[in-house]
Enzyme design. Structure first.
Site, PDB file in Angstrom:
ATOM      1  N   GLY A   1       7.311  -1.938   4.710  1.00 46.56           N
ATOM      2  CA  GLY A   1       5.850  -1.867   4.881  1.00 46.56           C
ATOM      3  C   GLY A   1       5.407  -2.546   6.166  1.00 46.56           C
TER       4      GLY A   1
ATOM      5  N   GLY B   1       1.979  -1.802   7.930  1.00 48.16           N
ATOM      6  CA  GLY B   1       0.707  -2.112   7.269  1.00 48.16           C
ATOM      7  C   GLY B   1       0.055  -3.356   7.856  1.00 48.16           C
TER       8      GLY B   1
ATOM      9  CG  ASP C   1      -0.371  -8.418   4.300  1.00 46.16           C
ATOM     10  OD1 ASP C   1      -1.506  -8.353   4.810  1.00 46.16           O
ATOM     11  OD2 ASP C   1      -0.181  -8.783   3.115  1.00 46.16           O
TER      12      ASP C   1
ATOM     13  CG  LEU D   1      10.031   0.583  -0.285  1.00 45.95           C
ATOM     14  CD1 LEU D   1       8.662  -0.071  -0.418  1.00 45.95           C
ATOM     15  CD2 LEU D   1      11.129  -0.407  -0.665  1.00 45.95           C
TER      16      LEU D   1
ATOM     17  CB  ALA E   1       3.003  -1.425  -1.995  1.00 40.32           C
TER      18      ALA E   1
ATOM     19  CB  SER F   1      -1.312  -1.471  -0.736  1.00 45.98           C
ATOM     20  OG  SER F   1      -2.204  -1.084   0.275  1.00 45.98           O
TER      21      SER F   1
ATOM     22  CB  SER G   1      -1.267  -7.871  -6.168  1.00 51.16           C
ATOM     23  OG  SER G   1      -2.649  -7.629  -6.257  1.00 51.16           O
TER      24      SER G   1
ATOM     25  CD  GLU H   1      -6.314  -4.497  -9.085  1.00 48.53           C
ATOM     26  OE1 GLU H   1      -7.089  -5.165  -8.388  1.00 48.53           O
ATOM     27  OE2 GLU H   1      -6.702  -3.579  -9.844  1.00 48.53           O
TER      28      GLU H   1
ATOM     29  CE1 TYR I   1      -0.860  -2.336  -5.044  1.00 44.08           C
ATOM     30  CE2 TYR I   1      -2.358  -3.797  -6.223  1.00 44.08           C
ATOM     31  CZ  TYR I   1      -1.476  -3.568  -5.190  1.00 44.08           C
ATOM     32  OH  TYR I   1      -1.207  -4.586  -4.298  1.00 44.08           O
TER      33      TYR I   1
ATOM     34  CG  HIS J   1      -4.316 -10.999   2.328  1.00 40.60           C
ATOM     35  ND1 HIS J   1      -3.820 -11.033   1.038  1.00 40.60           N
ATOM     36  CD2 HIS J   1      -3.419 -10.306   3.055  1.00 40.60           C
ATOM     37  CE1 HIS J   1      -2.667 -10.389   0.997  1.00 40.60           C
ATOM     38  NE2 HIS J   1      -2.410  -9.929   2.218  1.00 40.60           N
TER      39      HIS J   1
ATOM     40  NE  ARG K   1      -7.778  -5.189   3.226  1.00 41.50           N
ATOM     41  CZ  ARG K   1      -6.977  -5.086   2.171  1.00 41.50           C
ATOM     42  NH1 ARG K   1      -5.808  -4.473   2.259  1.00 41.50           N
ATOM     43  NH2 ARG K   1      -7.318  -5.625   1.020  1.00 41.50           N
TER      44      ARG K   1
HETATM   45  P1  NAP Z   1      -0.940  -1.738   3.622  1.00 40.06           P
HETATM   46  O1  NAP Z   1      -1.674  -2.034   4.880  1.00 40.06           O
HETATM   47  O2  NAP Z   1      -1.418  -0.645   2.744  1.00 40.06           O
HETATM   48  O3  NAP Z   1       0.594  -1.475   3.998  1.00 40.06           O
HETATM   49  C1  NAP Z   1       1.488  -0.887   3.088  1.00 40.06           C
HETATM   50  C2  NAP Z   1       2.748  -0.491   3.830  1.00 40.06           C
HETATM   51  O4  NAP Z   1       3.647   0.143   2.898  1.00 40.06           O
HETATM   52  C3  NAP Z   1       2.540   0.508   4.976  1.00 40.06           C
HETATM   53  O5  NAP Z   1       3.326   0.119   6.072  1.00 40.06           O
HETATM   54  C4  NAP Z   1       3.062   1.809   4.391  1.00 40.06           C
HETATM   55  O6  NAP Z   1       3.563   2.706   5.374  1.00 40.06           O
HETATM   56  C5  NAP Z   1       4.206   1.276   3.539  1.00 40.06           C
HETATM   57  N1  NAP Z   1       4.688   2.265   2.581  1.00 40.06           N
HETATM   58  C6  NAP Z   1       3.976   3.106   1.780  1.00 40.06           C
HETATM   59  N2  NAP Z   1       4.788   3.895   1.087  1.00 40.06           N
HETATM   60  C7  NAP Z   1       6.048   3.570   1.429  1.00 40.06           C
HETATM   61  C8  NAP Z   1       7.326   4.053   1.067  1.00 40.06           C
HETATM   62  N3  NAP Z   1       7.487   5.051   0.189  1.00 40.06           N
HETATM   63  N4  NAP Z   1       8.425   3.479   1.618  1.00 40.06           N
HETATM   64  C9  NAP Z   1       8.298   2.477   2.526  1.00 40.06           C
HETATM   65  N5  NAP Z   1       7.111   1.986   2.929  1.00 40.06           N
HETATM   66  C10 NAP Z   1       5.994   2.531   2.384  1.00 40.06           C
HETATM   67  O7  NAP Z   1      -0.875  -3.054   2.712  1.00 40.06           O
HETATM   68  P2  NAP Z   1      -1.068  -4.599   3.124  1.00 40.06           P
HETATM   69  O8  NAP Z   1      -2.502  -4.952   2.960  1.00 40.06           O
HETATM   70  O9  NAP Z   1      -0.381  -4.867   4.413  1.00 40.06           O
HETATM   71  O10 NAP Z   1      -0.299  -5.322   1.932  1.00 40.06           O
HETATM   72  C11 NAP Z   1       1.082  -5.610   2.029  1.00 40.06           C
HETATM   73  C12 NAP Z   1       1.652  -5.764   0.636  1.00 40.06           C
HETATM   74  O11 NAP Z   1       0.981  -6.821  -0.052  1.00 40.06           O
HETATM   75  C13 NAP Z   1       1.506  -4.536  -0.247  1.00 40.06           C
HETATM   76  O12 NAP Z   1       2.618  -4.472  -1.096  1.00 40.06           O
HETATM   77  C14 NAP Z   1       0.259  -4.833  -1.071  1.00 40.06           C
HETATM   78  O13 NAP Z   1       0.294  -4.124  -2.277  1.00 40.06           O
HETATM   79  C15 NAP Z   1       0.396  -6.329  -1.263  1.00 40.06           C
HETATM   80  N6  NAP Z   1      -0.846  -7.080  -1.426  1.00 40.06           N
HETATM   81  C16 NAP Z   1      -1.857  -6.939  -0.536  1.00 40.06           C
HETATM   82  C17 NAP Z   1      -3.013  -7.691  -0.674  1.00 40.06           C
HETATM   83  C18 NAP Z   1      -4.154  -7.565   0.304  1.00 40.06           C
HETATM   84  O14 NAP Z   1      -5.269  -8.012  -0.033  1.00 40.06           O
HETATM   85  N7  NAP Z   1      -3.934  -7.023   1.496  1.00 40.06           N
HETATM   86  C19 NAP Z   1      -3.117  -8.633  -1.720  1.00 40.06           C
HETATM   87  C20 NAP Z   1      -2.046  -8.754  -2.609  1.00 40.06           C
HETATM   88  C21 NAP Z   1      -0.907  -7.995  -2.452  1.00 40.06           C
HETATM   89  P3  NAP Z   1       2.629   3.916   5.939  1.00 40.06           P
HETATM   90  O15 NAP Z   1       1.511   3.240   6.673  1.00 40.06           O
HETATM   91  O16 NAP Z   1       3.567   4.675   6.783  1.00 40.06           O
HETATM   92  O17 NAP Z   1       2.165   4.640   4.715  1.00 40.06           O
HETATM   93  N1  GDD Z   2     -12.388   0.571  -1.495  1.00 39.85           N
HETATM   94  C1  GDD Z   2     -13.641   0.499  -1.931  1.00 39.85           C
HETATM   95  N2  GDD Z   2     -14.587   1.380  -1.433  1.00 39.85           N
HETATM   96  N3  GDD Z   2     -13.966  -0.416  -2.861  1.00 39.85           N
HETATM   97  C2  GDD Z   2     -15.250  -0.494  -3.267  1.00 39.85           C
HETATM   98  C3  GDD Z   2     -16.242   0.363  -2.778  1.00 39.85           C
HETATM   99  C4  GDD Z   2     -15.893   1.354  -1.824  1.00 39.85           C
HETATM  100  O1  GDD Z   2     -16.709   2.147  -1.368  1.00 39.85           O
HETATM  101  N4  GDD Z   2     -17.408   0.017  -3.373  1.00 39.85           N
HETATM  102  C5  GDD Z   2     -17.160  -0.996  -4.197  1.00 39.85           C
HETATM  103  N5  GDD Z   2     -15.843  -1.316  -4.144  1.00 39.85           N
HETATM  104  C6  GDD Z   2     -15.177  -2.353  -4.924  1.00 39.85           C
HETATM  105  C7  GDD Z   2     -13.918  -1.881  -5.663  1.00 39.85           C
HETATM  106  O2  GDD Z   2     -14.287  -1.165  -6.835  1.00 39.85           O
HETATM  107  C8  GDD Z   2     -13.235  -3.208  -5.924  1.00 39.85           C
HETATM  108  O3  GDD Z   2     -13.773  -3.809  -7.086  1.00 39.85           O
HETATM  109  C9  GDD Z   2     -13.638  -4.067  -4.711  1.00 39.85           C
HETATM  110  O4  GDD Z   2     -14.713  -3.365  -4.067  1.00 39.85           O
HETATM  111  C10 GDD Z   2     -12.515  -4.287  -3.727  1.00 39.85           C
HETATM  112  O5  GDD Z   2     -11.898  -3.033  -3.477  1.00 39.85           O
HETATM  113  P1  GDD Z   2     -10.742  -2.868  -2.380  1.00 39.85           P
HETATM  114  O6  GDD Z   2     -11.195  -3.389  -1.069  1.00 39.85           O
HETATM  115  O7  GDD Z   2     -10.291  -1.445  -2.449  1.00 39.85           O
HETATM  116  O8  GDD Z   2      -9.609  -3.894  -2.863  1.00 39.85           O
HETATM  117  P2  GDD Z   2      -8.969  -4.191  -4.296  1.00 39.85           P
HETATM  118  O9  GDD Z   2      -9.466  -5.540  -4.729  1.00 39.85           O
HETATM  119  O10 GDD Z   2      -9.132  -3.073  -5.222  1.00 39.85           O
HETATM  120  O11 GDD Z   2      -7.423  -4.294  -3.928  1.00 39.85           O
HETATM  121  C11 GDD Z   2      -6.974  -5.046  -2.781  1.00 39.85           C
HETATM  122  O12 GDD Z   2      -6.692  -6.361  -3.188  1.00 39.85           O
HETATM  123  C12 GDD Z   2      -5.601  -6.499  -4.113  1.00 39.85           C
HETATM  124  C13 GDD Z   2      -5.467  -7.994  -4.439  1.00 39.85           C
HETATM  125  O13 GDD Z   2      -6.399  -8.358  -5.411  1.00 39.85           O
HETATM  126  C14 GDD Z   2      -5.758  -4.335  -2.208  1.00 39.85           C
HETATM  127  O14 GDD Z   2      -5.422  -4.913  -0.976  1.00 39.85           O
HETATM  128  C15 GDD Z   2      -4.561  -4.441  -3.140  1.00 39.85           C
HETATM  129  O15 GDD Z   2      -3.398  -3.915  -2.489  1.00 39.85           O
HETATM  130  C16 GDD Z   2      -4.350  -5.926  -3.461  1.00 39.85           C
HETATM  131  O16 GDD Z   2      -3.231  -6.118  -4.286  1.00 39.85           O
END
Ligand code: NAP
Ligand code: GDD
Length: 325
Positions: free
Chosen positions: A9, A12, A14, A58, A81, A83, A126, A128, A150, A180, A185
């Site tokens: 990943g 992405g 991170d 993956l 993931a 994600s 996560s 989540e 998820y 984060h 993002r």
């Molecule tokens: P992201 O921006 O969505 O990045 C996800 C990465 O996974 C991308 O590089 C994507 O590649 C890759 N990927 C998707 N399908 C794949 C596959 N089949 N094989 C290999 N790689 C694949 O997510 P992120 O925000 O950087 O988060 C990094 C990790 O932390 C994820 O596992 C996410 O679920 C977890 N996480 C994130 C948060 C948050 O708030 N950001 C919080 C808690 C946990 P492509 O771009 O080519 O699709």
């Molecule tokens: N995406 C999105 N778009 N979310 C919205 C919208 C919209 O137009 N309007 C309201 N929301 C609300 C979603 O329903 C959710 O409750 C909240 O905003 C945050 O949505 P996201 O930014 O899509 O993030 P997430 O909390 O569902 O998931 C992210 O955080 C997780 C950790 O708690 C992702 O990064 C996950 O990969 C990560 O694990």
């Protein structure tokens, strides 16, 4: 000798932040990229030319095995993931396969290559997984109650990590990271959706935008701070699980209001915002707030960027991005 790190990943949000800090620390960094998305790999390479990209998916065990064999990593960061929680409702099987089983494939590949005693592994768990929260704030001891495919897939991966750690004495740490955000993002996530649309409004490109439920709240931190915690987890004497969070929660409404103010617009959301029912999820996580005192005590980790600073940096970044378009 340089340490070698493999990031799944890597392209992405991170992955970009983490490869930056690992390169700064002198690591040789390898990144797994899915071969069918060459444009993502190309734009990633422009930002991080020093990262060595290897094709792999993956969902495909033999490619995971090959990538690990080729890169011979001391540390593996499993960030790959599906994600986006919203997508997981429409593609639950794909999500289970990549976000859940993907980590099992990484662990099995490490064992098949007989390097399970030498490789240190980070799993991107996560907040989540807490879903319908059992207590507030959430800690490493809070039970999980996922509310999305998820969240279920992440919970599977999390417990798989714990089980392999206990059964095979592997160094596997789960980072239970709360939301984060930052300049890398993805646009589908709510914070980036807000800041990119507000930047367009500020620049006169549009007048309004729409969101779903704006009363939900999240514990939002800065991705640059959170990847430092990932690295710290793999530098400890023993593996463990850690909550990484700011300890403060804000609603989507508050984020939007703060972003309008940061852009110098009237902080009155009704003036700019419409309701989009298609964004409503079949089951929602209403509120998350994390307690990262264990990470502070054991890792010496604390968030540096405040909520207000995060909103401002994202708005400023999107004003730059949108001005250049
Ligand atoms: P992201 O921006 O969505 O990045 C996800 C990465 O996974 C991308 O590089 C994507 O590649 C890759 N990927 C998707 N399908 C794949 C596959 N089949 N094989 C290999 N790689 C694949 O997510 P992120 O925000 O950087 O988060 C990094 C990790 O932390 C994820 O596992 C996410 O679920 C977890 N996480 C994130 C948060 C948050 O708030 N950001 C919080 C808690 C946990 P492509 O771009 O080519 O699709
Ligand atoms: N995406 C999105 N778009 N979310 C919205 C919208 C919209 O137009 N309007 C309201 N929301 C609300 C979603 O329903 C959710 O409750 C909240 O905003 C945050 O949505 P996201 O930014 O899509 O993030 P997430 O909390 O569902 O998931 C992210 O955080 C997780 C950790 O708690 C992702 O990064 C996950 O990969 C990560 O694990």
């Amino acid at each position: 000798m340089h340490k070698r790190a493999l990031i799944t990943g890597v392209t992405g949000q991170d992955g970009l932040h983490l490869s930056h800090i690992l390169l700064e620390k002198g690591y040789e960094v390898f990144g797994m990229v899915a071969g069918q998305r060459p444009s993502t790999a190309q734009s990633f390479s422009q930002l991080r030319p020093d990262v060595k990209l290897i094709q792999g998916d993956l969902a495909d065990f033999s490619s995971v095995l090959q990538v690990i064999d080729q890169s011979q990593p001391n540390e593996i960061y499993n960030l790959g993931a599906i994600s986006f929680v919203g997508l997981s409702f429409t593609q639950p099987e794909l999500t289970a396969n990549i976000t859940g089983l993907g980590f099992l494939r990484v662990l099995e590949a490490v064992r098949k290559l007989h390097v399970e005693k030498s490789v240190r592994i980070y799993q991107a768990s996560s907040s989540e997984m807490f879903g319908r929260v059992r207590e507030t704030p959430q800690t490493e001891l809070t039970s999980f109650h996922p509310r999305s495919p998820y969240g279920v897939a992440k919970t599977f991966a999390h417990y798989t990590g714990v089980q392999f750690r206990e059964a095979y004495e592997m160094f596997i740490s789960n980072g239970i990271l709360f939301n984060h955000e930052g300049e890398y993002r993805g646009y589908e996530f709510v914070t980036r959706k807000i800041t990119s649309n507000i930047a367009k409004i500020k620049l006169g490109k549009q007048e309004r935008f729409s969101l779903g439920n704006i009363e939900v709240s999240r514990d939002w931190g800065y991705a640059g701070d959170y990847v430092e915690a990932m690295w710290l987890m793999l530098q400890q004497e023993s593996p463990d699980d850690f909550v990484i969070a700011t300890g403060k929660s804000h609603t989507v409404r508050e984020f939007t209001t703060a972003a309008l103010a940061a852009a110098g617009l009237e902080p009155n959301i009704e003036r700019y915002l419409d309701y989009d029912v298609s964004m409503i999820r079949p089951s929602e996580v209403d509120s998350l707030i994390g307690d990262s005192s264990k990470a502070k005590k054991v890792l010496g980790w604390e968030p540096k960027v405040s909520f207000e600073e995060l909103v401002a940096l994202m708005v400023e970044n999107d004003l730059r991005v949108e001005s250049a378009r």
